[in-house]
Design an enzyme around this catalytic site. Structure first.
Site, PDB file in Angstrom:
ATOM      1  N   LYS A 128       0.841  -1.194   0.000  1.00 31.97           N
ATOM      2  CA  LYS A 128       0.000   0.000   0.000  1.00 31.97           C
ATOM      3  C   LYS A 128       0.878   1.247   0.000  1.00 31.97           C
ATOM      4  CE  LYS A 128      -3.793   1.974   2.789  1.00 31.97           C
ATOM      5  NZ  LYS A 128      -4.614   1.791   4.002  1.00 31.97           N
ATOM      6  N   SER A 203      -9.284   2.211   2.578  1.00 28.65           N
ATOM      7  CA  SER A 203      -8.304   2.933   1.794  1.00 28.65           C
ATOM      8  C   SER A 203      -7.285   2.035   1.090  1.00 28.65           C
ATOM      9  CB  SER A 203      -7.546   3.915   2.716  1.00 28.65           C
ATOM     10  OG  SER A 203      -6.864   3.225   3.754  1.00 28.65           O
ATOM     11  N   SER A 227     -10.216  -0.362   6.431  1.00 28.10           N
ATOM     12  CA  SER A 227      -9.400  -0.147   5.237  1.00 28.10           C
ATOM     13  C   SER A 227      -8.705  -1.386   4.707  1.00 28.10           C
ATOM     14  CB  SER A 227      -8.358   0.946   5.500  1.00 28.10           C
ATOM     15  OG  SER A 227      -8.977   2.198   5.614  1.00 28.10           O
TER      16      SER A 227
END
Length: 527
Positions: A128, A203, A227
């Protein structure tokens, strides 16, 4: 004491207003483009778990270069569709893979020595973009941070690299990691591999998308409101939100403030359930002993519970019938296969899940210092963003910020100076009930979201549906998100598997069972 009539009226008014604007949005939206579909997986190396790949690499049945190249080819094939990987390091990854193959050729201690020292040797990894990965961007989708490059590795990334994993690149997030659609004005919008008209979640949406598209086998995510779990649900893969404080959350952006560190978790995301436990062992580093990850789990000796919905919150929408039916199928299979009784329970405090999450995210730290305002993060490295001005600029297409980020900055201005005693009371009561229910041998099933992956931008009109995941952050419980096949629209179904604090090994064991029972990840390009 219940919510006041005024609070109820505000909630219903909000739902009415958002419904009205949603209708307007649909009327003004362009017709959907002709449906495009991802190409099916053709290389069999992409259909094996990281655990299996590592074993084959150690045994010289396949080279690390072959595996890394297979994943590079797949990313290049699918990324034009999904826009998940925002910066690659393919050349460096191939060099590192070649070094891995040379190391294996020169190793004299045998396969067992390599497995013990380097359990992920030669296996590709995606990361990420909000994690520091040395030499890679660290913007979290903020235009003003364009050009910021990580100088170090975040601890979980460093541990995975030390175990032999080969990072291929970094993946997209929502702006500043505070929205459930991975879209920003630096990298653009990430799409769902099962339906490009739908969101990949956030996210960690880039991670979820590239995993679901078979462009990665293992990845790294973070979770403060869902997330990890929401993207894993929407993209049909596995993800684990660890008990907070076990896996380091250092060297991520944005940093936590106030008491937010108590609710943020780092954890593994992957396509195959058997990779969850070894990944978590590595990522936990010196804290791995806290989780009893080496303990054998007899599912027949666990106590199982199910909560089908939040009891009717004024802020979240009802859970769809297909997700209720999917969870009920899990209940029936557990009872039939294991001979257990799954007890359905109801906690009325869950109705206040959003208010609890919002209240606790805003609490000050031990020194009384409040969390950093979202507008300050938006303005980094300069002055705080002026939300009203950014809204006006957005209306004429001139703002560098997304509408969800602007709305969040505006929403912050509505916060009361002191938290509601009623909401604090509800959280404390829920915490006590949940801990007493689960103990050290209890497992709970709970929906990850009220519906399957929505279409792009639609969460703007249902912004509080993340509460199904967010409330579990505030409670500090470990959760594994598990896929349950595809629904009537060809989109992934799923369920959250929850356990008591530090009982992560229980949810990981259930994930293995659910994968075997319901089939796990499905190729989005398949028939």
């Amino acid at each position: 004491m219940a919510l006041s009539r005024l609070e109820k009226a505000q909630a219903w008014l909000f739902r009415a207003v958002t419904s009205f604007f949603f209708v307007i949005f649909q009327l003004l939206s362009s017709p959907a483009a002709s449906a495009r579909k991802l190409p099916p997986v053709s290389n069999p190396l992409l259909l094996q778990s990281a655990t299996q790949l590592a074993k084959k690499i150690r045994r010289k049945e396949v080279s690390s270069v072959e595996v890394v190249q297979a994943y590079i080819d797949r990313i290049q094939e699918v990324n034009p569709f999904v826009n998940a990987v925002v910066k690659d390091r393919f050349a460096a990854a191939l060099q590192e893979a070649a070094q891995v193959d040379k190391l294996i050729e020169e190793e004299t201690g045998g396969e067992d020595v390599l497995e013990d020292r380097l359990p992920l040797l030669g296996v590709p990894l995606s990361v990420k973009e909000s994690y520091s990965l040395q030499g890679m961007p660290l913007s979290t989708g903020l235009v003003s941070r364009r050009g910021v490059v990580a100088s170090v590795d975040a601890p979980p990334v460093a541990l995975l690299k030390r175990a032999g994993a080969v990072p291929l690149g970094v993946t997209n997030t929502s702006e500043l990691c505070m929205w459930l659609e991975s879209h920003n004005h630096l990298y653009g919008m990430t799409c769902n591999p099962y339906d490009l008209e739908r969101i990949a979640g956030g996210s960690s949406g880039g991670e979820g998308s590239i995993l679901g598209a078979a462009g990665a086998v293992i990845g790294v995510g973070s979770d403060i409101g869902g997330s990890i779990r929401i993207p894993c649900f929407f993209n049909g893969v596995f993800g684990h939100k660890t008990t907070p404080g076990v896996v380091s959350c250092e060297n991520q952006y944005p940093p936590t403030s106030g008491t937010q560190h108590e609710y943020l978790s780092s954890g593994p995301m992957c396509r195959y359930a058997e990779d969850l436990l070894p990944l978590l062992k590595i990522m936990a580093g010196p804290n791995a002993h806290k989780l009893s990850l080496n303990a054998d789990v007899d599912l027949k000796k666990l106590r199982f519970f199910s909560i089908p919905h939040d009891g009717g919150s004024l802020y979240t929408y009802p859970v769809s019938k297909e997700l209720l039916d999917a969870q009920e199928k899990v209940v029936k299979r557990l009872e039939a296969d294991l001979g257990v009784k799954v007890q359905e329970v109801c906690f009325p405090e869950l109705r206040y899940g959003f208010q609890i999450w919002d209240t606790y995210m805003g609490l000050p730290d031990e020194e009384g210092k409040p969390p950093l305002a979202f507008a300050e993060l938006m303005g980094e490295p300069g002055r705080p963003a002026w939300a009203f001005w950014e809204l006006l600029k957005r209306m004429v297409g001139k703002s560098e910020h997304t509408m969800p980020a602007i709305f969040l900055a505006l929403f912050e201005k509505t916060h009361l100076s002191k938290p509601s005693p009623f909401i604090i009371q509800q959280k404390e009561a829920l915490q006590k009930k949940m801990e007493e229910l689960l103990g050290t041998d209890g497992v709970l099933l709970y929906p990850p979201h009220p519906r399957v992956a929505p279409k792009h931008h639609h969460p703007l009109f249902r912004p509080f549906d993340f509460t199904y995941t967010g409330i579990l952050n505030i409670l500090g419980l470990p959760v594994t998100q598990c896929p349950l096949g595809l629904g009537e629209e060809g989109l992934p179904l799923g369920v959250q598997v929850v356990a008591g604090k530090l009982q992560d090994h229980l949810t990981l064991a259930v994930a293995l069972y659910l994968e075997k029972t319901f089939g796990g990840w499905r190729d989005p390009g398949g028939k």
